[in-house]
Design a protein around this motif. Structure first.
Motif, short mmCIF file in Angstrom:
data_model
loop_
_atom_site.label_atom_id
_atom_site.label_comp_id
_atom_site.label_asym_id
_atom_site.label_seq_id
_atom_site.Cartn_x
_atom_site.Cartn_y
_atom_site.Cartn_z
N LEU A 32 3.16 9.82 2.58
CA LEU A 32 2.53 9.06 3.67
C LEU A 32 2.49 7.57 3.37
O LEU A 32 2.73 6.74 4.25
N LEU A 33 2.20 7.25 2.11
CA LEU A 33 2.12 5.83 1.74
C LEU A 33 3.48 5.16 1.89
O LEU A 33 3.57 4.00 2.32
N HIS A 34 4.56 5.90 1.55
CA HIS A 34 5.90 5.34 1.77
C HIS A 34 6.13 5.13 3.27
O HIS A 34 6.68 4.11 3.69
N LEU A 35 5.70 6.11 4.07
CA LEU A 35 5.93 6.02 5.53
C LEU A 35 5.20 4.82 6.13
O LEU A 35 5.75 4.12 6.98
N VAL A 36 3.96 4.59 5.70
CA VAL A 36 3.23 3.47 6.30
C VAL A 36 3.65 2.13 5.69
O VAL A 36 3.54 1.10 6.35
N LYS A 37 4.17 2.19 4.48
CA LYS A 37 4.63 0.93 3.86
C LYS A 37 5.74 0.29 4.71
O LYS A 37 5.73 -0.91 4.96
N THR A 38 6.68 1.12 5.16
CA THR A 38 7.77 0.53 5.96
C THR A 38 7.30 0.20 7.38
O THR A 38 8.03 -0.37 8.16
N LEU A 39 6.06 0.59 7.69
CA LEU A 39 5.47 0.16 8.97
C LEU A 39 4.57 -1.06 8.76
O LEU A 39 3.77 -1.41 9.62
N GLY A 40 4.68 -1.66 7.59
CA GLY A 40 3.99 -2.94 7.36
C GLY A 40 2.64 -2.84 6.67
O GLY A 40 1.95 -3.85 6.52
N VAL A 41 2.25 -1.63 6.24
CA VAL A 41 0.96 -1.52 5.54
C VAL A 41 1.16 -1.93 4.07
O VAL A 41 1.87 -1.26 3.32
N ASN A 42 0.56 -3.05 3.70
CA ASN A 42 0.76 -3.55 2.33
C ASN A 42 -0.55 -3.65 1.56
O ASN A 42 -0.59 -4.11 0.43
N LYS A 43 -1.62 -3.21 2.20
CA LYS A 43 -2.93 -3.29 1.56
C LYS A 43 -3.50 -1.86 1.54
O LYS A 43 -3.61 -1.24 2.62
N ILE A 44 -3.85 -1.38 0.37
CA ILE A 44 -4.33 0.01 0.26
C ILE A 44 -5.65 0.04 -0.49
O ILE A 44 -5.77 -0.57 -1.57
N ARG A 45 -6.61 0.75 0.08
CA ARG A 45 -7.86 1.00 -0.65
C ARG A 45 -8.04 2.51 -0.77
O ARG A 45 -7.92 3.24 0.21
N ILE A 46 -8.33 2.97 -1.97
CA ILE A 46 -8.60 4.39 -2.22
C ILE A 46 -10.10 4.60 -2.11
O ILE A 46 -10.89 3.84 -2.67
#
Ligand code: SAM
Ligand code: SF4
Length: 332
Positions: free
Chosen positions: A55-69
């Motif tokens: 999922l993180l790979h999928l959203v990364k290419t949709l421009g999500v570059n900030k992640i909080r766990i």
């Protein structure tokens, strides 16, 4: 895989994901969960680490570059530290952070400084007895000790303190005083009704104006600090103090206009607003043979329908019989 910048119908770019890795927790903060806990997810209902990485790979290419766990308490999930290392190495988010209650951090102090520049730690009081009354667990020394250990290791600490009438308002000024000599950031959060209980009241009257006025009554020389447009906290510093303090109008919802975030719950449900009860279940798609692009289309479409603000989301959410979910279900 599609390359695209997630955008909602209100023109906001979405580049920030809060990912809950579990709904379980070793504390029972009364504003978050009932004492007996909630109906926790079965293991098979939880996203696996592999599914989360995909999922993180999928959203990364949709421009999500900030992640909080987040969670629940992220560190109660087995092997979390390996997952965190994988996210850091494989996904390489521009900003990578975590929110934790700090009760288990002493097991991971060797790894944490390589993973995070700063951590958000929840601590609602500077008094041991009140800590017990709020969290229903006797872990005050452990949490404060782990905060000190983080600071010694050069990891920045942002303390999240929920402000609650009749529970911890006497801690507001000591928290600000704490920033005199310590380079920490204390952020006061307005209480929200997400405590997993049917008898949830519409929360305390300690809104952001009242919190700030209370602090200004004691500390006269307060400077307003600049914050990025998508920030949820208003930041301040008492002149000459090393640390800072902030206020998060989580219930007043004054920051929605510049919201850049989405949440994915521990069971893989995409939530476009903290106040919405509905989400988009991504787990069935992840567990089918659906190709990446189609899963990304589901995400793009959900984001397109992101609510204008938390008031619109709450209107759609709270029917007469609805219960207030626990923050551990939503992913805080
Ligand atoms: N267990 C971790 C922790 O406590 O930091 C992460 C999950 S917790 C749900 C994330 C954040 O949500 C914490 O800072 C907590 O104080 C906040 N929170 C939980 N319930 C809340 C409520 N009803 N109102 C405001 N903040 C809340
Ligand atoms: Fe656990 Fe965090 Fe909720 Fe407290 S706020 S019960 S530490 S998930």
């Amino acid at each position: 895989m599609k390359h695209f910048q997630l955008k909602d119908s209100h023109g906001r770019h979405i580049n920030y994901l809060r990912l809950a890795v579990t709904d379980r927790c070793n504390l029972r903060c009364f504003y978050c969960m009932p004492e007996k806990g909630i109906q926790f997810l079965d293991k098979k209902e939880l996203m696996t680490y592999e599914e989360m990485i995909r999922l993180l790979h999928l959203v990364k290419t949709l421009g999500v570059n900030k992640i909080r766990i987040t969670g629940g308490e992220p560190f109660v999930r087995k092997d979390l530290i390996h997952f965190l290392k994988e996210v850091k190495k494989d996904i390489q988010p521009t900003s990578f952070s975590i929110t934790s209650n700090a009760t288990l951090l002493h097991h991971y102090m060797d790894d944490i400084p390589d993973l995070f520049n700063a951590m958000n730690i929840s601590l609602d009081t500077l008094d041991r007895e009140r800590f017990f009354a709020i969290t229903r667990r006797d872990n005050y020394e452990l949490v404060v000790g782990n905060i000190q250990a983080l600071l010694r290791s050069g990891v920045g600490v942002k303390v999240n303190a929920v402000v609650m009438s009749g529970k911890n308002t006497q801690d507001i000024l000591p928290f600000v005083e704490w920033t005199r000599k310590e380079n920490i950031e204390v952020r006061f959060i307005e209480e929200m009704p997400f405590n997993g209980s049917r008898d949830s009241k519409d929360v305390s009257n300690w809104n952001y104006q009242k919190i700030l006025a209370h602090i200004k009554g004691e500390f006269k020389d307060i400077e307003t600090l600049p914050t990025p447009p998508s920030s949820t906290s208003m930041m301040y510093q008492v002149k000459g103090f090393k640390g800072k303090f902030g206020i998060i109008p989580a219930f007043s919802r004054t920051f929605c206009g510049t919201c850049n975030r989405i949440r994915i719950t521990a069971k893989g449900q995409l939530r476009t607003c903290l106040y919405s009860s509905k989400g988009t279940d991504l787990l069935p798609a992840l567990r089918s043979d659906m190709p990446d692009e189609q899963i990304q289309d589901i995400i793009i479409n959900a984001v397109l329908h992101k609510e204008k603000d938390g008031f619109e989301a709450a209107e759609r959410r709270f029917g007469p019989s609805s219960i207030y979910e626990s923050m551990t279900t939503i992913g805080g």
